[in-house]
Enzyme design. Structure first.
Site, PDB file in Angstrom:
ATOM      1  N   LYS A  48       0.813  -1.197   0.000  1.00 10.30           N
ATOM      2  CA  LYS A  48       0.000   0.000   0.000  1.00 10.30           C
ATOM      3  C   LYS A  48       0.859   1.265   0.000  1.00 10.30           C
ATOM      4  O   LYS A  48       0.401   2.339  -0.324  1.00 10.30           O
ATOM      5  CB  LYS A  48      -0.850   0.031   1.289  1.00 10.30           C
ATOM      6  CG  LYS A  48      -1.775  -1.129   1.468  1.00 10.30           C
ATOM      7  CD  LYS A  48      -2.390  -1.060   2.905  1.00 10.30           C
ATOM      8  CE  LYS A  48      -3.096  -2.345   3.219  1.00 10.30           C
ATOM      9  NZ  LYS A  48      -3.473  -2.405   4.656  1.00 10.30           N
ATOM     10  N   GLY A  49       2.113   1.102   0.409  1.00  3.39           N
ATOM     11  CA  GLY A  49       2.951   2.269   0.678  1.00  3.39           C
ATOM     12  C   GLY A  49       3.117   3.247  -0.478  1.00  3.39           C
ATOM     13  O   GLY A  49       3.211   4.449  -0.273  1.00  3.39           O
ATOM     14  N   ASP A 108      14.806  -0.174   0.646  1.00  7.11           N
ATOM     15  CA  ASP A 108      15.615  -0.296   1.855  1.00  7.11           C
ATOM     16  C   ASP A 108      16.619  -1.431   1.627  1.00  7.11           C
ATOM     17  O   ASP A 108      17.666  -1.224   1.015  1.00  7.11           O
ATOM     18  CB  ASP A 108      14.660  -0.555   3.024  1.00  7.11           C
ATOM     19  CG  ASP A 108      15.327  -0.507   4.381  1.00  7.11           C
ATOM     20  OD1 ASP A 108      16.480  -0.064   4.456  1.00  7.11           O
ATOM     21  OD2 ASP A 108      14.704  -0.908   5.367  1.00  7.11           O
TER      22      ASP A 108
HETATM   23  P1  5GP Z   1      12.989  -3.594   1.444  1.00  8.64           P
HETATM   24  O1  5GP Z   1      12.436  -4.898   0.942  1.00  8.64           O
HETATM   25  O2  5GP Z   1      13.687  -2.777   0.399  1.00  8.64           O
HETATM   26  O3  5GP Z   1      13.828  -3.781   2.686  1.00  8.64           O
HETATM   27  O4  5GP Z   1      11.790  -2.777   1.991  1.00  8.64           O
HETATM   28  C1  5GP Z   1      10.874  -2.184   1.204  1.00  8.64           C
HETATM   29  C2  5GP Z   1       9.621  -1.911   2.007  1.00  8.64           C
HETATM   30  O5  5GP Z   1       9.909  -1.755   3.391  1.00  8.64           O
HETATM   31  C3  5GP Z   1       9.025  -0.616   1.575  1.00  8.64           C
HETATM   32  O6  5GP Z   1       8.107  -0.812   0.547  1.00  8.64           O
HETATM   33  C4  5GP Z   1       8.359  -0.121   2.833  1.00  8.64           C
HETATM   34  O7  5GP Z   1       7.061  -0.652   2.901  1.00  8.64           O
HETATM   35  C5  5GP Z   1       9.180  -0.704   3.948  1.00  8.64           C
HETATM   36  N1  5GP Z   1      10.126   0.285   4.505  1.00  8.64           N
HETATM   37  C6  5GP Z   1      11.463   0.327   4.384  1.00  8.64           C
HETATM   38  N2  5GP Z   1      11.996   1.384   5.019  1.00  8.64           N
HETATM   39  C7  5GP Z   1      10.938   2.039   5.554  1.00  8.64           C
HETATM   40  C8  5GP Z   1      10.827   3.256   6.312  1.00  8.64           C
HETATM   41  O8  5GP Z   1      11.775   3.973   6.646  1.00  8.64           O
HETATM   42  N3  5GP Z   1       9.544   3.604   6.662  1.00  8.64           N
HETATM   43  C9  5GP Z   1       8.452   2.867   6.340  1.00  8.64           C
HETATM   44  N4  5GP Z   1       7.277   3.317   6.745  1.00  8.64           N
HETATM   45  N5  5GP Z   1       8.529   1.743   5.619  1.00  8.64           N
HETATM   46  C10 5GP Z   1       9.767   1.334   5.232  1.00  8.64           C
END
Ligand code: 5GP
Length: 186
Positions: A48-49, A108
């Site tokens: 949803k982000g 991230d």
């Molecule tokens: P990854 O798989 O790249 O570690 O994470 C991606 C997902 O993690 C993003 O779509 C998001 O939903 C969540 N995420 C990563 N960092 C943050 C952050 O600083 N704040 C929030 N709210 N969500 C994050």
């Protein structure tokens, strides 16, 4: 800020104001419009982000684009990734032979996008690019290149403009750093 006092009090600081976000999204839309001239790309929103960023971005792109939505499991009530990605909602249509732009809120570790990228490659997309509002390179685990990003951010947990903590704060118009006291780390 006046109208959302309750949400803003949980922020340590504001990282990007709504004006800065609007400007960056406008510039990204113009860039995509130039890069995809003569094409009909599929813009894929990761729910949803990315929903708030996505709805603003597509309106800044002057092309006959199509939209699709996909949902993957998120962190839940945590600020750290479990490293496990699960498909919660699949695409409605085939993307075989299509130019796809994946629209994500934040990269991230890169695990989520890596998973989605591999999925779309296996489904036969003609081309794939990633547009992320925020890029947090400090914690990257999966090798991933982000084609379009609006802001590089430090290693902090941010909320607002679609980004949540435990499903709250998505409706904040600005992006801010969540106070660690909210998730019990101070
Ligand atoms: P990854 O798989 O790249 O570690 O994470 C991606 C997902 O993690 C993003 O779509 C998001 O939903 C969540 N995420 C990563 N960092 C943050 C952050 O600083 N704040 C929030 N709210 N969500 C994050």
């Amino acid at each position: 800020m006046e109208n959302q006092r309750n949400l803003y009090k949980d922020l340590e600081s504001i990282l990007y104001t709504r004006q800065q976000l609007a400007q960056a999204v406008r510039e990204l839309g113009e860039r995509i419009t130039r890069d995809y001239q003569g094409k009909r790309p599929v813009l894929l929103c990761i729910l949803k982000g990315a929903s708030v960023f996505f709805s603003d971005l597509i309106r800044e792109i002057d092309l006959p684009l199509e939209v699709e939505f996909i949902a993957v499991s998120s962190y839940g009530a945590s600020t750290k990734s479990s490293g496990e990605v699960r498909l919660v909602k699949d695409l409605d249509r085939s993307i075989l032979g299509r130019d796809v732009i994946i629209v994500e809120d934040i990269v991230d570790s890169g695990m989520t996008l890596n998973y989605i990228k591999n999925l779309l490659i296996s489904r036969g997309a003609a081309s794939l690019r990633i547009a992320a509002l925020l890029d947090k390179p400090a914690r990257r685990v999966a090798p991933l290149s982000v084609d379009y990003s609006c802001f590089l951010i430090p290693d902090a947990f941010v909320v607002g403009y679609g980004l949540d903590y435990n499903e709250v704060y998505r409706n904040l118009p600005d992006i801010g750093v969540l106070s660690p006291s909210v998730y019990g780390e101070s």
